[in-house]
Design a protein around this motif. Structure first.
Motif, PDB file in Angstrom:
ATOM      1  N   PRO A   1     -87.645 -47.964 -61.949  1.00 52.65           N
ATOM      2  CA  PRO A   1     -89.038 -47.657 -62.317  1.00 52.65           C
ATOM      3  C   PRO A   1     -89.489 -48.331 -63.618  1.00 52.65           C
ATOM      4  CG  PRO A   1     -87.862 -45.645 -61.769  1.00 52.65           C
ATOM      5  CD  PRO A   1     -86.864 -46.750 -61.793  1.00 52.65           C
ATOM      6  N   PHE A   2     -88.559 -48.519 -64.531  1.00 53.05           N
ATOM      7  CA  PHE A   2     -88.908 -49.102 -65.817  1.00 53.05           C
ATOM      8  C   PHE A   2     -89.133 -50.610 -65.727  1.00 53.05           C
ATOM      9  CE2 PHE A   2     -86.341 -45.314 -66.650  1.00 53.05           C
ATOM     10  CZ  PHE A   2     -87.294 -44.554 -67.305  1.00 53.05           C
ATOM     11  N   TYR A   3     -88.233 -51.325 -65.004  1.00 60.79           N
ATOM     12  CA  TYR A   3     -88.447 -52.770 -64.934  1.00 60.79           C
ATOM     13  C   TYR A   3     -89.544 -53.138 -63.939  1.00 60.79           C
ATOM     14  CZ  TYR A   3     -85.139 -53.139 -60.953  1.00 60.79           C
ATOM     15  OH  TYR A   3     -84.493 -52.999 -59.759  1.00 60.79           O
ATOM     16  N   GLU A   4     -89.865 -52.240 -62.997  1.00 63.19           N
ATOM     17  CA  GLU A   4     -91.014 -52.501 -62.124  1.00 63.19           C
ATOM     18  C   GLU A   4     -92.308 -52.551 -62.939  1.00 63.19           C
ATOM     19  OE1 GLU A   4     -91.131 -49.504 -59.147  1.00 63.19           O
ATOM     20  OE2 GLU A   4     -89.682 -50.519 -57.874  1.00 63.19           O
ATOM     21  N   LEU A   5     -92.463 -51.614 -63.844  1.00 65.58           N
ATOM     22  CA  LEU A   5     -93.662 -51.609 -64.685  1.00 65.58           C
ATOM     23  C   LEU A   5     -93.669 -52.773 -65.666  1.00 65.58           C
ATOM     24  CD1 LEU A   5     -93.980 -47.789 -65.449  1.00 65.58           C
ATOM     25  CD2 LEU A   5     -95.337 -49.171 -63.855  1.00 65.58           C
ATOM     26  N   TYR A   6     -92.503 -53.071 -66.228  1.00 66.55           N
ATOM     27  CA  TYR A   6     -92.421 -54.128 -67.234  1.00 66.55           C
ATOM     28  C   TYR A   6     -92.762 -55.488 -66.628  1.00 66.55           C
ATOM     29  CZ  TYR A   6     -90.615 -57.029 -70.989  1.00 66.55           C
ATOM     30  OH  TYR A   6     -90.485 -57.949 -71.988  1.00 66.55           O
ATOM     31  N   PHE A   7     -92.215 -55.773 -65.444  1.00 62.55           N
ATOM     32  CA  PHE A   7     -92.448 -57.064 -64.805  1.00 62.55           C
ATOM     33  C   PHE A   7     -93.629 -57.043 -63.839  1.00 62.55           C
ATOM     34  CE2 PHE A   7     -87.881 -57.378 -65.878  1.00 62.55           C
ATOM     35  CZ  PHE A   7     -87.952 -58.486 -66.692  1.00 62.55           C
ATOM     36  N   ASP A   8     -94.306 -55.915 -63.733  1.00 61.87           N
ATOM     37  CA  ASP A   8     -95.485 -55.763 -62.880  1.00 61.87           C
ATOM     38  C   ASP A   8     -95.190 -56.140 -61.421  1.00 61.87           C
ATOM     39  OD1 ASP A   8     -98.095 -54.992 -62.420  1.00 61.87           O
ATOM     40  OD2 ASP A   8     -98.879 -57.013 -62.737  1.00 61.87           O
ATOM     41  N   ILE A   9     -94.112 -55.541 -60.880  1.00 61.99           N
ATOM     42  CA  ILE A   9     -93.755 -55.792 -59.480  1.00 61.99           C
ATOM     43  C   ILE A   9     -93.849 -54.499 -58.655  1.00 61.99           C
ATOM     44  CG2 ILE A   9     -92.295 -57.787 -59.953  1.00 61.99           C
ATOM     45  CD1 ILE A   9     -89.868 -55.953 -59.738  1.00 61.99           C
ATOM     46  N   SER A  10     -94.618 -53.537 -59.122  1.00 59.59           N
ATOM     47  CA  SER A  10     -94.754 -52.252 -58.436  1.00 59.59           C
ATOM     48  C   SER A  10     -95.389 -52.393 -57.062  1.00 59.59           C
ATOM     49  CB  SER A  10     -95.603 -51.294 -59.264  1.00 59.59           C
ATOM     50  OG  SER A  10     -95.112 -51.174 -60.559  1.00 59.59           O
ATOM     51  N   ASP A  11     -96.209 -53.417 -56.849  1.00 59.67           N
ATOM     52  CA  ASP A  11     -96.952 -53.575 -55.605  1.00 59.67           C
ATOM     53  C   ASP A  11     -96.268 -54.498 -54.603  1.00 59.67           C
ATOM     54  OD1 ASP A  11     -98.826 -52.019 -56.883  1.00 59.67           O
ATOM     55  OD2 ASP A  11    -100.050 -53.728 -57.515  1.00 59.67           O
ATOM     56  N   SER A  12     -95.127 -55.063 -54.970  1.00 64.50           N
ATOM     57  CA  SER A  12     -94.488 -56.053 -54.105  1.00 64.50           C
ATOM     58  C   SER A  12     -93.065 -55.622 -53.724  1.00 64.50           C
ATOM     59  CB  SER A  12     -94.440 -57.400 -54.819  1.00 64.50           C
ATOM     60  OG  SER A  12     -93.751 -58.331 -54.037  1.00 64.50           O
ATOM     61  N   PRO A  13     -92.882 -55.106 -52.499  1.00 61.54           N
ATOM     62  CA  PRO A  13     -91.538 -54.707 -52.069  1.00 61.54           C
ATOM     63  C   PRO A  13     -90.550 -55.873 -52.050  1.00 61.54           C
ATOM     64  CG  PRO A  13     -93.187 -53.802 -50.590  1.00 61.54           C
ATOM     65  CD  PRO A  13     -93.887 -54.749 -51.508  1.00 61.54           C
ATOM     66  N   ALA A  14     -91.023 -57.072 -51.746  1.00 65.52           N
ATOM     67  CA  ALA A  14     -90.127 -58.230 -51.718  1.00 65.52           C
ATOM     68  C   ALA A  14     -89.575 -58.532 -53.109  1.00 65.52           C
ATOM     69  CB  ALA A  14     -90.861 -59.449 -51.168  1.00 65.52           C
ATOM     70  N   LEU A  15     -90.429 -58.478 -54.111  1.00 65.03           N
ATOM     71  CA  LEU A  15     -89.963 -58.734 -55.479  1.00 65.03           C
ATOM     72  C   LEU A  15     -89.070 -57.599 -55.983  1.00 65.03           C
ATOM     73  CD1 LEU A  15     -93.119 -60.271 -57.178  1.00 65.03           C
ATOM     74  CD2 LEU A  15     -91.011 -61.427 -56.491  1.00 65.03           C
ATOM     75  N   GLN A  16     -89.348 -56.368 -55.554  1.00 63.02           N
ATOM     76  CA  GLN A  16     -88.484 -55.249 -55.931  1.00 63.02           C
ATOM     77  C   GLN A  16     -87.089 -55.433 -55.345  1.00 63.02           C
ATOM     78  OE1 GLN A  16     -90.354 -51.634 -54.675  1.00 63.02           O
ATOM     79  NE2 GLN A  16     -92.144 -51.958 -55.964  1.00 63.02           N
ATOM     80  N   GLY A  17     -87.024 -55.833 -54.073  1.00 64.88           N
ATOM     81  CA  GLY A  17     -85.724 -56.082 -53.442  1.00 64.88           C
ATOM     82  C   GLY A  17     -84.986 -57.225 -54.091  1.00 64.88           C
ATOM     83  N   MET A  18     -85.714 -58.275 -54.440  1.00 64.61           N
ATOM     84  CA  MET A  18     -85.079 -59.407 -55.096  1.00 64.61           C
ATOM     85  C   MET A  18     -84.556 -59.004 -56.477  1.00 64.61           C
ATOM     86  SD  MET A  18     -86.447 -63.266 -55.705  1.00 64.61           S
ATOM     87  CE  MET A  18     -87.485 -62.932 -57.101  1.00 64.61           C
ATOM     88  N   ALA A  19     -85.307 -58.183 -57.196  1.00 64.86           N
ATOM     89  CA  ALA A  19     -84.854 -57.734 -58.518  1.00 64.86           C
ATOM     90  C   ALA A  19     -83.578 -56.911 -58.406  1.00 64.86           C
ATOM     91  CB  ALA A  19     -85.957 -56.933 -59.200  1.00 64.86           C
ATOM     92  N   MET A  20     -83.499 -56.029 -57.416  1.00 66.15           N
ATOM     93  CA  MET A  20     -82.280 -55.233 -57.217  1.00 66.15           C
ATOM     94  C   MET A  20     -81.104 -56.134 -56.853  1.00 66.15           C
ATOM     95  SD  MET A  20     -82.639 -51.902 -57.603  1.00 66.15           S
ATOM     96  CE  MET A  20     -81.526 -51.045 -56.536  1.00 66.15           C
ATOM     97  N   SER A  21     -81.346 -57.122 -55.987  1.00 65.80           N
ATOM     98  CA  SER A  21     -80.283 -58.030 -55.562  1.00 65.80           C
ATOM     99  C   SER A  21     -79.785 -58.883 -56.716  1.00 65.80           C
ATOM    100  CB  SER A  21     -80.786 -58.928 -54.437  1.00 65.80           C
ATOM    101  OG  SER A  21     -81.164 -58.164 -53.331  1.00 65.80           O
ATOM    102  N   VAL A  22     -80.693 -59.370 -57.520  1.00 66.43           N
ATOM    103  CA  VAL A  22     -80.306 -60.201 -58.660  1.00 66.43           C
ATOM    104  C   VAL A  22     -79.525 -59.379 -59.683  1.00 66.43           C
ATOM    105  CG1 VAL A  22     -81.242 -61.478 -60.633  1.00 66.43           C
ATOM    106  CG2 VAL A  22     -82.114 -61.909 -58.355  1.00 66.43           C
ATOM    107  N   ALA A  23     -79.908 -58.113 -59.854  1.00 66.24           N
ATOM    108  CA  ALA A  23     -79.174 -57.253 -60.786  1.00 66.24           C
ATOM    109  C   ALA A  23     -77.744 -57.030 -60.304  1.00 66.24           C
ATOM    110  CB  ALA A  23     -79.904 -55.927 -60.960  1.00 66.24           C
TER     111      ALA A  23
END
Length: 81
Positions: free
Chosen positions: A35-57
């Protein structure tokens, strides 16, 4: 096949279970920060970017563990700490 070392088999099972536990722990820690990095990187509206962020982490955790293991073999654990 009856002459196997039961303690060794239990040790291998314990190490495998511990690896799964630690992988799950990494997953939960990264999910807790989501929830914190979604707000910081402004990816709250994009499920694809959220999945990519989790995968990269998780990929970063894997690469960090491999690099740290190699450094620990070369220099020892205590100097790295």
């Amino acid at each position: 096949m009856e002459n196997y070392n039961r303690k060794f088999v239990y040790f291998i099972c314990l190490v495998s279970a511990l690896g799964g536990l630690l992988f799950g722990y990494d997953w939960v820690v990264i999910g807790g920060a989501k929830p914190f990095y979604e707000l910081y990187f402004d990816i709250s509206d994009s499920p694809a970017l959220q999945g990519m962020a989790m995968s990269v982490a998780l990929l970063g955790c894997l690469i960090g563990a491999m690099l740290t293991g190699m450094l620990a073999d070369r220099y020892g654990r205590k100097p790295l700490l």
